[in-house]
Design a protein around this motif. Structure first.
Motif, PDB file in Angstrom:
ATOM      1  N   CYS A 147       0.857  -1.183   0.000  1.00 47.21           N
ATOM      2  CA  CYS A 147       0.000   0.000   0.000  1.00 47.21           C
ATOM      3  C   CYS A 147       0.904   1.248   0.000  1.00 47.21           C
ATOM      4  O   CYS A 147       1.860   1.332   0.772  1.00 47.21           O
ATOM      5  N   ARG A 148       0.603   2.195  -0.861  1.00 47.30           N
ATOM      6  CA  ARG A 148       1.384   3.424  -0.977  1.00 47.30           C
ATOM      7  C   ARG A 148       0.435   4.607  -1.120  1.00 47.30           C
ATOM      8  O   ARG A 148      -0.659   4.490  -1.682  1.00 47.30           O
ATOM      9  N   ALA A 149       0.869   5.741  -0.607  1.00 42.46           N
ATOM     10  CA  ALA A 149       0.070   6.963  -0.705  1.00 42.46           C
ATOM     11  C   ALA A 149      -0.271   7.246  -2.164  1.00 42.46           C
ATOM     12  O   ALA A 149       0.596   7.165  -3.038  1.00 42.46           O
ATOM     13  N   GLY A 150      -1.515   7.542  -2.412  1.00 42.39           N
ATOM     14  CA  GLY A 150      -1.987   7.810  -3.758  1.00 42.39           C
ATOM     15  C   GLY A 150      -2.720   6.648  -4.393  1.00 42.39           C
ATOM     16  O   GLY A 150      -3.467   6.840  -5.367  1.00 42.39           O
ATOM     17  N   GLU A 151      -2.529   5.440  -3.881  1.00 44.28           N
ATOM     18  CA  GLU A 151      -3.260   4.281  -4.416  1.00 44.28           C
ATOM     19  C   GLU A 151      -4.745   4.464  -4.146  1.00 44.28           C
ATOM     20  O   GLU A 151      -5.150   4.841  -3.037  1.00 44.28           O
ATOM     21  N   GLN A 152      -5.585   4.153  -5.126  1.00 44.07           N
ATOM     22  CA  GLN A 152      -7.029   4.316  -4.949  1.00 44.07           C
ATOM     23  C   GLN A 152      -7.792   3.352  -5.852  1.00 44.07           C
ATOM     24  O   GLN A 152      -7.285   2.881  -6.859  1.00 44.07           O
ATOM     25  N   TRP A 153      -9.012   3.080  -5.430  1.00 45.28           N
ATOM     26  CA  TRP A 153      -9.900   2.215  -6.210  1.00 45.28           C
ATOM     27  C   TRP A 153     -11.349   2.509  -5.830  1.00 45.28           C
ATOM     28  O   TRP A 153     -11.619   3.161  -4.809  1.00 45.28           O
ATOM     29  N   HIS A 154     -12.289   2.027  -6.665  1.00 44.61           N
ATOM     30  CA  HIS A 154     -13.719   2.235  -6.437  1.00 44.61           C
ATOM     31  C   HIS A 154     -14.428   0.891  -6.328  1.00 44.61           C
ATOM     32  O   HIS A 154     -14.155  -0.027  -7.117  1.00 44.61           O
ATOM     33  N   TRP A 155     -15.321   0.800  -5.371  1.00 45.83           N
ATOM     34  CA  TRP A 155     -16.204  -0.363  -5.231  1.00 45.83           C
ATOM     35  C   TRP A 155     -17.645   0.132  -5.045  1.00 45.83           C
ATOM     36  O   TRP A 155     -17.931   0.843  -4.068  1.00 45.83           O
ATOM     37  N   ASP A 156     -18.518  -0.191  -5.926  1.00 42.24           N
ATOM     38  CA  ASP A 156     -19.962   0.046  -5.738  1.00 42.24           C
ATOM     39  C   ASP A 156     -20.268   1.486  -5.328  1.00 42.24           C
ATOM     40  O   ASP A 156     -21.064   1.745  -4.425  1.00 42.24           O
ATOM     41  N   GLY A 157     -19.610   2.428  -5.973  1.00 36.05           N
ATOM     42  CA  GLY A 157     -19.860   3.828  -5.684  1.00 36.05           C
ATOM     43  C   GLY A 157     -19.138   4.360  -4.465  1.00 36.05           C
ATOM     44  O   GLY A 157     -19.408   5.488  -4.035  1.00 36.05           O
ATOM     45  N   VAL A 158     -18.233   3.593  -3.893  1.00 32.18           N
ATOM     46  CA  VAL A 158     -17.451   4.007  -2.719  1.00 32.18           C
ATOM     47  C   VAL A 158     -15.993   4.110  -3.136  1.00 32.18           C
ATOM     48  O   VAL A 158     -15.448   3.212  -3.795  1.00 32.18           O
ATOM     49  N   HIS A 159     -15.342   5.221  -2.756  1.00 30.98           N
ATOM     50  CA  HIS A 159     -13.960   5.500  -3.155  1.00 30.98           C
ATOM     51  C   HIS A 159     -13.008   5.190  -2.002  1.00 30.98           C
ATOM     52  O   HIS A 159     -13.213   5.627  -0.872  1.00 30.98           O
ATOM     53  N   PHE A 160     -11.950   4.423  -2.297  1.00 26.94           N
ATOM     54  CA  PHE A 160     -10.929   4.073  -1.313  1.00 26.94           C
ATOM     55  C   PHE A 160      -9.610   4.714  -1.735  1.00 26.94           C
ATOM     56  O   PHE A 160      -9.217   4.634  -2.907  1.00 26.94           O
ATOM     57  N   GLN A 161      -8.903   5.310  -0.771  1.00 32.98           N
ATOM     58  CA  GLN A 161      -7.618   5.944  -1.086  1.00 32.98           C
ATOM     59  C   GLN A 161      -6.653   5.765   0.080  1.00 32.98           C
ATOM     60  O   GLN A 161      -7.013   5.979   1.252  1.00 32.98           O
ATOM     61  N   VAL A 162      -5.400   5.359  -0.241  1.00 34.89           N
ATOM     62  CA  VAL A 162      -4.346   5.226   0.758  1.00 34.89           C
ATOM     63  C   VAL A 162      -3.663   6.578   0.909  1.00 34.89           C
ATOM     64  O   VAL A 162      -3.233   7.184  -0.090  1.00 34.89           O
ATOM     65  N   LEU A 163      -3.531   7.053   2.153  1.00 33.16           N
ATOM     66  CA  LEU A 163      -2.893   8.341   2.432  1.00 33.16           C
ATOM     67  C   LEU A 163      -1.458   8.208   2.909  1.00 33.16           C
ATOM     68  O   LEU A 163      -0.691   9.189   2.849  1.00 33.16           O
ATOM     69  N   HIS A 164      -1.079   7.045   3.412  1.00 36.32           N
ATOM     70  CA  HIS A 164       0.247   6.840   3.984  1.00 36.32           C
ATOM     71  C   HIS A 164       0.507   5.330   4.007  1.00 36.32           C
ATOM     72  O   HIS A 164      -0.437   4.545   4.157  1.00 36.32           O
ATOM     73  N   PRO A 165       1.755   4.866   3.820  1.00 41.46           N
ATOM     74  CA  PRO A 165       3.032   5.597   3.712  1.00 41.46           C
ATOM     75  C   PRO A 165       3.343   6.001   2.274  1.00 41.46           C
ATOM     76  O   PRO A 165       2.786   5.461   1.322  1.00 41.46           O
ATOM     77  N   GLY A 166       4.293   6.928   2.141  1.00 37.79           N
ATOM     78  CA  GLY A 166       4.711   7.372   0.823  1.00 37.79           C
ATOM     79  C   GLY A 166       5.596   6.348   0.133  1.00 37.79           C
ATOM     80  O   GLY A 166       5.960   5.308   0.714  1.00 37.79           O
ATOM     81  N   LEU A 167       5.982   6.656  -1.086  1.00 37.49           N
ATOM     82  CA  LEU A 167       6.701   5.705  -1.935  1.00 37.49           C
ATOM     83  C   LEU A 167       8.008   5.235  -1.313  1.00 37.49           C
ATOM     84  O   LEU A 167       8.321   4.048  -1.321  1.00 37.49           O
ATOM     85  N   HIS A 168       8.799   6.139  -0.739  1.00 37.74           N
ATOM     86  CA  HIS A 168      10.119   5.784  -0.222  1.00 37.74           C
ATOM     87  C   HIS A 168      10.144   5.801   1.317  1.00 37.74           C
ATOM     88  O   HIS A 168      11.228   5.889   1.899  1.00 37.74           O
ATOM     89  N   PHE A 169       8.992   5.724   1.913  1.00 36.73           N
ATOM     90  CA  PHE A 169       8.941   5.740   3.385  1.00 36.73           C
ATOM     91  C   PHE A 169       9.448   4.390   3.911  1.00 36.73           C
ATOM     92  O   PHE A 169       8.987   3.336   3.478  1.00 36.73           O
ATOM     93  N   PRO A 170      10.423   4.389   4.841  1.00 34.85           N
ATOM     94  CA  PRO A 170      10.966   3.111   5.345  1.00 34.85           C
ATOM     95  C   PRO A 170       9.966   2.409   6.255  1.00 34.85           C
ATOM     96  O   PRO A 170       9.046   3.028   6.799  1.00 34.85           O
ATOM     97  N   TYR A 171      10.177   1.086   6.417  1.00 35.73           N
ATOM     98  CA  TYR A 171       9.290   0.344   7.313  1.00 35.73           C
ATOM     99  C   TYR A 171       9.714   0.611   8.755  1.00 35.73           C
ATOM    100  O   TYR A 171      10.801   0.200   9.186  1.00 35.73           O
ATOM    101  N   LEU A 172       8.850   1.276   9.516  1.00 37.10           N
ATOM    102  CA  LEU A 172       9.137   1.662  10.895  1.00 37.10           C
ATOM    103  C   LEU A 172       8.101   1.105  11.864  1.00 37.10           C
ATOM    104  O   LEU A 172       7.833   1.693  12.911  1.00 37.10           O
ATOM    105  N   GLY A 173       7.495  -0.020  11.505  1.00 36.89           N
ATOM    106  CA  GLY A 173       6.497  -0.595  12.397  1.00 36.89           C
ATOM    107  C   GLY A 173       5.250   0.247  12.438  1.00 36.89           C
ATOM    108  O   GLY A 173       4.588   0.486  11.406  1.00 36.89           O
TER     109      GLY A 173
END
Length: 772
Positions: free
Chosen positions: A616-642
């Motif tokens: 999952c990366r910031a900016g990823e989005q999709w639509h299901w049955d008229g409902v919009h889903f969007q990932v806000l965080h983490p960014g593309l180069h954000f390290p894994y910090l738990g």
């Protein structure tokens, strides 16, 4: 004529008493004892002086009797205000000890005198002794045995449940078993005295003898069939039994007890034939009745006197008394008197699934099977058909599932296990009780006879859709289905029988709870304790955000909570499973969910230790049955910090917005505020990090402008979540804060009617749930 009277008046009175006891236990609260006594007095007078009102009066008496028994147990339970307190408790182990990987379980009866706190004296405590925090095994744990006296340092809690769709109700079980507290061994203990003899130590000794006589792969099953000790069965074993519908046979069942009663009666018949002079002291019919009762009672005692065994013993006792008094008694009267005895002695037995399945099975067979079936095969097929159809509504209501291969598996298991394996087990038990080591050969034969059938049933359990999961339904749907079963079992000549099929529909095809409106969205924040699992549904899709915790002691919320909830909600597959991050309290149940349901895609932050399909990366989005889903965080180069790498998901519908924040801290919150403050505005927010004070900063709370904030945290957790300051910040910003620890699973709708919420603990409140 007497039998006909019993069918009519006597049966109606008994049904009224049973219905009253059931209604008394279904009430959401306990009535004051003074009120109960006044109701009982009035009802008693009506029974005595007003025959026309006898039925409703018996309903009241049944309700009062059940409530008084419940009040006796609940009034002695550990107070919730003292949850987490550690006490030194002296007591005796009064059950078999279940030795499991990572922990031991047993029931401790606290001493009534001595140094015990007054709140635990004479109380029954369900104790768990787990491995040390570093994973090492406490050597004292291996010394536990039934009948021993111990001094233990126990952390006590009131018996309670996690409240979820399709979830196991631990509070109900504690009430039905008369348990007064749950206890966790916190700092070891000291054995004060060894076992001195008695039923439970004897059962433990027989269980150890079986372990020494047969290979470890067979010992657990033979212990269950011989002394009712199911501690050696794994979760995989139980799953196989559920899928094949054989759970009722692996522990000592009422059928097995009745079978041993018949064997004992036949032995008495043979002895009286060999020694006719014995008939001068005791006629052969009476001797056979006493032998049947004695054999059934001994075997039921070996099983720990479980409810199915007790029911059979009571029925045999009724027949035995009739024989001794030279009276003729029918099956209906024996069943009715046994049921009356259970209701009088322990009305809380109505809370156990075994009560309903046990008595309902006998009633169905007595009502429907014709007399004079001379062919054993025909009798077995007819009995299995009646039991399958008649018990299906109760099975679905109680367990939410039905075994599609259960009828076939039972046709094979009932004659083989009951006529071959169980008699060999009991023979070994009798021989071992007479001389150490004498029963080994019988148990070895029993194991050799059992294992081929067990392997066959294991193969059957893996073939196709062996288990049919059904969505959660209500009591009314089950009652309609029972009526449908009764109609189906009426004589074939009855016209219009096929119309009874319509009564099955509310149970087998209940109304789908998913959003029916395009653009609507629904959340279920499950009550998983100190962890997180959220089911998000649109009109045609389902997303699972986190899969619940898995503990070192082996508790897997994915298997025990999340999967049953998904089945109860009617979810057949997951279109996406998103892990916020890889910590065990969020991702521990991942594998169990993947094993139990088809999952189209698993996603998580880059670097998450669990296997995922996408990141999952910031900016990823999709639509299901008229409902919009969007990932806000983490960014593309954000390290894994738990925690701070948690996937933050925004869900936009035509009726409102939802924000899922994982375990992010205030540092990430500030980052999100700097990127797009308006993107954080949401009507519903799941508080980050279970309500920790390291999250939910004032600026973030102000930007969210939430109307409803949901907190997933364990009751009385050691972290103090949610932090009082966090709760106050959200409340001062105008949000209502609800916690799963108080409310149980939280269901939230965003549809044409706006924002709606349901707290499961109060929606389906029962008298044993406390005040929440």
């Amino acid at each position: 004529m007497r039998q006909a009277c019993w069918h009519g008046a006597g049966g109606a009175l008994l049904v009224a008493l049973l219905a009253g006891a059931g209604l008394g236990l279904l009430l959401p609260v306990l009535l004051p004892r003074l009120v109960l006594c006044l109701i009982a007095l009035v009802a008693g007078l009506l029974v005595w002086r007003r025959p026309v009102l006898r039925l409703p009066a018996l309903v009241l008496l049944g309700a009062v009797w059940a409530q008084l028994h419940a009040a006796q147990v609940l009034g002695q339970q550990w107070p919730a205000t003292r949850d987490g307190q550690v006490l030194q408790v002296h007591g005796r182990i009064v059950s078999l000890v279940e030795q499991q990987p990572g922990r031991s379980r047993f029931t401790l009866l606290a001493d009534e005198v001595g140094h015990n706190d007054g709140q635990v004296r004479g109380r029954r405590l369900a104790v768990v002794w787990s491995d040390r925090p570093d994973g090492s095994v406490d050597p004292q744990r291996a010394q536990l045995d039934a009948g021993q006296h111990w001094q233990l340092s126990l952390r006590l809690r009131r018996p309670d449940s996690r409240h979820n769709p399709g979830g196991f109700d631990a509070g109900r079980q504690a009430l039905s078993l008369g348990l007064h507290a749950n206890a966790q061994v916190s700092a070891g203990g000291q054995q004060l005295a060894a076992a001195r003899g008695g039923l439970q130590p004897w059962r433990a000794r027989m269980a150890r003898a079986i372990e020494q006589a047969v290979p470890a792969s067979q010992a657990g099953y033979l212990r269950a069939l011989t002394v009712g000790d199911t501690g050696g069965l794994t979760q995989a074993d139980w799953q196989r039994l559920r899928v094949t519908g054989l759970t009722h046979l692996v522990a000592i069942s009422g059928f097995h007890v009745g079978l041993l009663g018949i064997v004992a009666a036949q032995l008495a018949w043979a002895v009286w034939r060999l020694f006719p002079a014995l008939a001068r002291r005791c006629p052969r019919p009476q001797a056979m009745a006493l032998a049947a009762l004695g054999g059934a009672l001994l075997y039921a005692a070996a099983a720990g006197m479980g409810l199915p065994a007790v029911r059979t013993v009571l029925m045999i006792a009724v027949v035995c008394l009739a024989r001794l008094s030279r009276r003729v008694i029918g099956i209906w009267r024996s069943v009715g008197l046994a049921l009356l005895a259970v209701l009088v002695v322990d009305p809380l037995a109505l809370l156990m699934a075994g009560f309903w399945l046990s008595f309902a099975g006998v009633v169905w067979l007595a009502w429907t099977l014709p007399h004079g079936l001379t062919s054993p095969l025909r009798s077995l097929l007819a009995a299995q058909g009646v039991a399958t159809l008649g018990l299906l509504p109760l099975t679905v209501l109680l367990f939410g599932q039905a075994s599609l291969i259960g009828p076939l598996a039972n046709l094979l298991a009932i004659p083989w296990w009951s006529l071959v394996v169980v008699p060999l087990c009991v023979l070994g038990l009798l021989l071992e009780a007479s001389a150490d080591g004498a029963g080994q050969w019988a148990w070895q034969l029993a194991g050799q006879a059992f294992m081929p059938s067990w392997e066959l049933f294991g193969w059957m359990a893996t073939t196709g859709r062996a288990l049919w999961w059904l969505p959660e339904s209500g009591l009314l749907a089950a009652l309609l289905a029972l009526c449908a079963a009764a109609v189906a079992l009426l004589p074939r000549s009855l016209p219009g029988r096929w119309l009874g099929l319509l009564l099955w529909l509310p149970l087998l095809w209940p109304q789908r709870q998913a959003p029916a409106v395009h653009g609507a969205v629904e959340l279920h924040v499950l009550d998983v304790g100190q962890g997180l699992a959220i089911v998000v549904r649109t009109a045609g899709h389902t997303l699972l955000y986190d899969a619940g915790p898995r503990s070192r002691s082996g508790f897997d919320a994915g298997e025990r909570i999340v999967l049953p909830a998904l089945h109860a909600l009617g979810v057949r597959r997951l279109d996406r499973l998103m892990l916020s991050h890889g910590d065990a309290d969020h991702a521990g149940g991942l594998q169990a969910v993947r094993d139990g349901l088809p999952v189209a895609r698993v996603s998580g932050p880059a670097g998450v230790p669990q296997p995922v399909d996408t990141h999952c990366r910031a900016g990823e989005q999709w639509h299901w049955d008229g409902v919009h889903f969007q990932v806000l965080h983490p960014g593309l180069h954000f390290p894994y910090l738990g925690n701070d790498a948690s996937c933050v998901l925004r869900i936009d519908s035509a009726h409102g917005r939802v924000l899922l924040t994982g375990d992010i801290s205030q540092v990430v919150e500030q980052r999100l505020l700097a990127v797009d403050r308006a993107a954080l505005r949401a009507q519903v927010v799941v508080a980050a990090h279970h309500g920790s004070n390291s999250s939910s900063s004032g600026a973030f709370v102000k930007a969210a402008q939430a109307r409803l904030v949901l907190v997933s945290a364990g009751a009385g957790n050691r972290f103090g979540h949610p932090h009082p300051d966090v709760v106050r910040r959200w409340q001062h910003a105008g949000a209502e804060v609800l916690e799963t620890a108080d409310s149980g699973a939280l269901r939230v709708w965003l549809d044409d009617d706006g924002l709606s919420v349901r707290q499961r603990r109060f929606w389906r409140k029962r008298l044993w749930h406390g005040n929440g």
